[in-house]
Design a protein around this motif. Structure first.
Motif, mmCIF file in Angstrom:
data_model
loop_
_atom_site.group_PDB
_atom_site.id
_atom_site.type_symbol
_atom_site.label_atom_id
_atom_site.label_comp_id
_atom_site.label_asym_id
_atom_site.label_seq_id
_atom_site.Cartn_x
_atom_site.Cartn_y
_atom_site.Cartn_z
ATOM 1 N N ASN A 209 -5.918 -2.601 4.270
ATOM 2 C CA ASN A 209 -4.562 -2.279 3.598
ATOM 3 C C ASN A 209 -4.749 -1.509 2.480
ATOM 4 O O ASN A 209 -5.647 -1.668 1.740
ATOM 5 C CB ASN A 209 -4.068 -3.534 3.204
ATOM 6 N N ALA A 210 -4.010 -0.400 2.494
ATOM 7 C CA ALA A 210 -4.197 0.791 1.456
ATOM 8 C C ALA A 210 -3.014 1.075 0.524
ATOM 9 O O ALA A 210 -1.698 0.534 1.138
ATOM 10 C CB ALA A 210 -4.765 1.765 2.088
ATOM 11 N N ALA A 211 -2.991 1.510 -0.451
ATOM 12 C CA ALA A 211 -1.805 2.211 -1.333
ATOM 13 C C ALA A 211 -0.899 0.655 -1.582
ATOM 14 O O ALA A 211 0.275 0.727 -1.636
ATOM 15 C CB ALA A 211 -1.150 3.109 -0.577
ATOM 16 N N VAL A 212 -1.527 -0.294 -1.920
ATOM 17 C CA VAL A 212 -0.706 -1.659 -2.295
ATOM 18 C C VAL A 212 -0.095 -1.373 -3.388
ATOM 19 O O VAL A 212 0.696 -2.424 -3.636
ATOM 20 C CB VAL A 212 -1.753 -2.858 -2.255
ATOM 21 N N LEU A 213 -0.219 -0.634 -4.304
ATOM 22 C CA LEU A 213 0.655 -0.175 -5.386
ATOM 23 C C LEU A 213 1.793 0.664 -5.354
ATOM 24 O O LEU A 213 2.377 1.317 -6.114
ATOM 25 C CB LEU A 213 -0.053 0.411 -6.652
ATOM 26 N N GLY A 214 1.947 1.106 -3.753
ATOM 27 C CA GLY A 214 2.926 1.890 -3.377
ATOM 28 C C GLY A 214 3.035 3.357 -4.189
ATOM 29 O O GLY A 214 3.834 3.914 -4.458
ATOM 30 N N GLY A 215 1.783 3.956 -4.295
ATOM 31 C CA GLY A 215 1.890 5.030 -4.964
ATOM 32 C C GLY A 215 1.870 5.120 -6.563
ATOM 33 O O GLY A 215 2.185 6.089 -7.152
ATOM 34 N N GLY A 216 1.956 3.942 -7.151
ATOM 35 C CA GLY A 216 2.197 3.897 -8.701
ATOM 36 C C GLY A 216 3.572 3.351 -8.876
ATOM 37 O O GLY A 216 3.646 2.886 -10.039
ATOM 38 N N ALA A 217 4.301 2.772 -7.707
ATOM 39 C CA ALA A 217 5.691 2.407 -8.285
ATOM 40 C C ALA A 217 5.544 0.664 -8.560
ATOM 41 O O ALA A 217 6.293 0.405 -9.308
ATOM 42 C CB ALA A 217 6.406 2.401 -7.041
ATOM 43 N N LEU A 218 4.170 0.085 -8.101
ATOM 44 C CA LEU A 218 4.103 -1.407 -8.237
ATOM 45 C C LEU A 218 3.029 -1.549 -9.368
ATOM 46 O O LEU A 218 2.226 -2.264 -9.220
ATOM 47 C CB LEU A 218 3.827 -2.188 -6.894
ATOM 48 N N THR A 219 3.268 -0.918 -10.357
ATOM 49 C CA THR A 219 2.441 -1.048 -11.711
ATOM 50 C C THR A 219 3.454 -1.353 -13.058
ATOM 51 O O THR A 219 4.528 -1.406 -12.889
ATOM 52 C CB THR A 219 1.617 0.395 -12.062
ATOM 53 N N ASP A 220 2.683 -1.895 -13.913
ATOM 54 C CA ASP A 220 3.342 -2.233 -15.133
ATOM 55 C C ASP A 220 2.775 -1.711 -16.322
ATOM 56 O O ASP A 220 1.578 -2.240 -16.484
ATOM 57 C CB ASP A 220 3.536 -3.859 -15.357
ATOM 58 N N PRO A 221 3.199 -0.720 -16.854
ATOM 59 C CA PRO A 221 4.433 0.080 -16.635
ATOM 60 C C PRO A 221 4.492 0.841 -15.579
ATOM 61 O O PRO A 221 3.427 0.878 -14.994
ATOM 62 C CB PRO A 221 4.595 0.668 -18.021
ATOM 63 N N VAL A 222 5.469 1.178 -14.761
ATOM 64 C CA VAL A 222 5.420 1.933 -13.658
ATOM 65 C C VAL A 222 4.871 3.446 -14.191
ATOM 66 O O VAL A 222 5.205 3.916 -14.796
ATOM 67 C CB VAL A 222 7.171 2.115 -13.419
#
Length: 315
Positions: A209-222
């Motif tokens: 499984n790769a890109a589990v952060l959605g390319g930076g969308a699922l971070t805090d802060p985005v």
């Protein structure tokens, strides 16, 4: 030097750590990941990852036109004696729209030279969904040549790495791939890889499984406002992600920690690929991979999952 637990990579006989260092940012792709990564920082990052117990590195011929592979190759040489079970995985890529069989042969040779590894232990066919299926699967074409490279011993094992699973599933049906890597399609916000993952698991494939952060969308802060998976995201998805972010804060954690743990807690995946652009991110990401988060958090996040049909028109 720490050591992360190892797991078998399908039936390949290889083992991988639960966290794989993702090489996309290592080549410096600020347009996708939001920041530049100087060469020396990337080289030092690879060494720091090995010191932290990460034994698996994922890269691709096409990341920054080979710059990711080149930097990883330098880092491996500078590190000296590599820890046991160090595994570098790469991918073949087209160039200037050319994804012919000859291009695949050149891609393999380029990767081997840059990384300083021969034979290449694992190579994926990368994002074939953007090319004509009949051409890619024709005799002497891209798929044929990757299989032939395995038969010649130039490649140990071959996998399929793609995004849009409606198309990549056709490649899986060819029955020639041992491994399946999905990116951006099995995350807290997108489960569109579900059917393909189930089929591949039933076939005995090793799952990544790769890109589990959605390319930076699922971070805090985005990190990449308005986007998911390197492109514009539906408003409903962005709203759901923002709600997820607030839920995680209420539980005393952050969305990126939950997003990583969502993947690593899934026993189907041999490893989770996490792209990193700074050595400072290694320790937090490794910690996130084993974070003690309550099942109730994931149950609540599940209620916020955007409808699957939001992704039907995505590339």
């Amino acid at each position: 030097m720490t050591t992360l637990p190892l797991a078998p990579l399908g039936s390949t006989g290889l083992q991988v750590t639960s966290v794989t260092l993702g090489g996309g940012p290592l080549g410096s792709m600020p347009a996708l990941f939001g920041n530049d990564v100087p060469e020396r920082d990337a080289i030092e990052l690879v060494g720091a990852a090995l010191d932290a117990g990460i034994r698996t590195i994922d890269t691709s011929n096409g990341y920054s036109d080979g710059e990711s592979e080149r930097r990883i190759g330098i880092a491996l040489r500078e590190y000296g004696t590599l820890p046991a079970d160090t595994l570098v995985i790469t991918k073949v890529d087209p160039r200037d729209g050319d994804y012919s069989g000859e291009r695949v042969r050149r891609s393999l040779a380029e990767s081997s030279e840059r990384l300083g590894i021969q034979p290449l232990p694992v190579v994926h066919l990368h994002d074939p969904e953007f090319h004509d299926f009949a051409t890619m699967t024709a005799p002497g074409g891209a798929v044929d040549q990757l299989v032939a490279a395995r038969e010649r011993g130039e490649v140990g094992h071959i996998g399929l790495a793609g995004g849009d699973t409606r198309v990549t599933s056709r490649y899986w049906d060819l029955g020639v791939f041992e491994l399946l890597l999905v990116h951006n399609r099995w995350t807290l916000a997108d489960r569109s890889a579900g059917e393909l993952l189930a089929r591949a698991e039933a076939d005995g494939a090793g799952l990544i499984n790769a890109a589990v952060l959605g390319g930076g969308a699922l971070t805090d802060p985005v990190r990449v406002p308005g986007k998911y998976g390197y492109g514009p995201a539906p408003e409903q998805t962005l709203a759901a992600i923002e709600q997820m972010r607030e839920v995680c804060r209420r539980y005393g954690t952050t969305l990126d920690v939950a997003a990583i743990r969502f993947s690593t807690r899934d026993p189907r995946f041999a490893t989770t690929v996490i792209g990193m652009s700074s050595a400072a991110r290694i320790a937090p990401n490794v910690a996130a991979a084993t974070a003690d988060l309550p099942p109730s958090l994931f149950a609540e996040l599940e209620t916020l999952l955007p409808p699957a049909d939001l992704w039907l028109d995505r590339r």
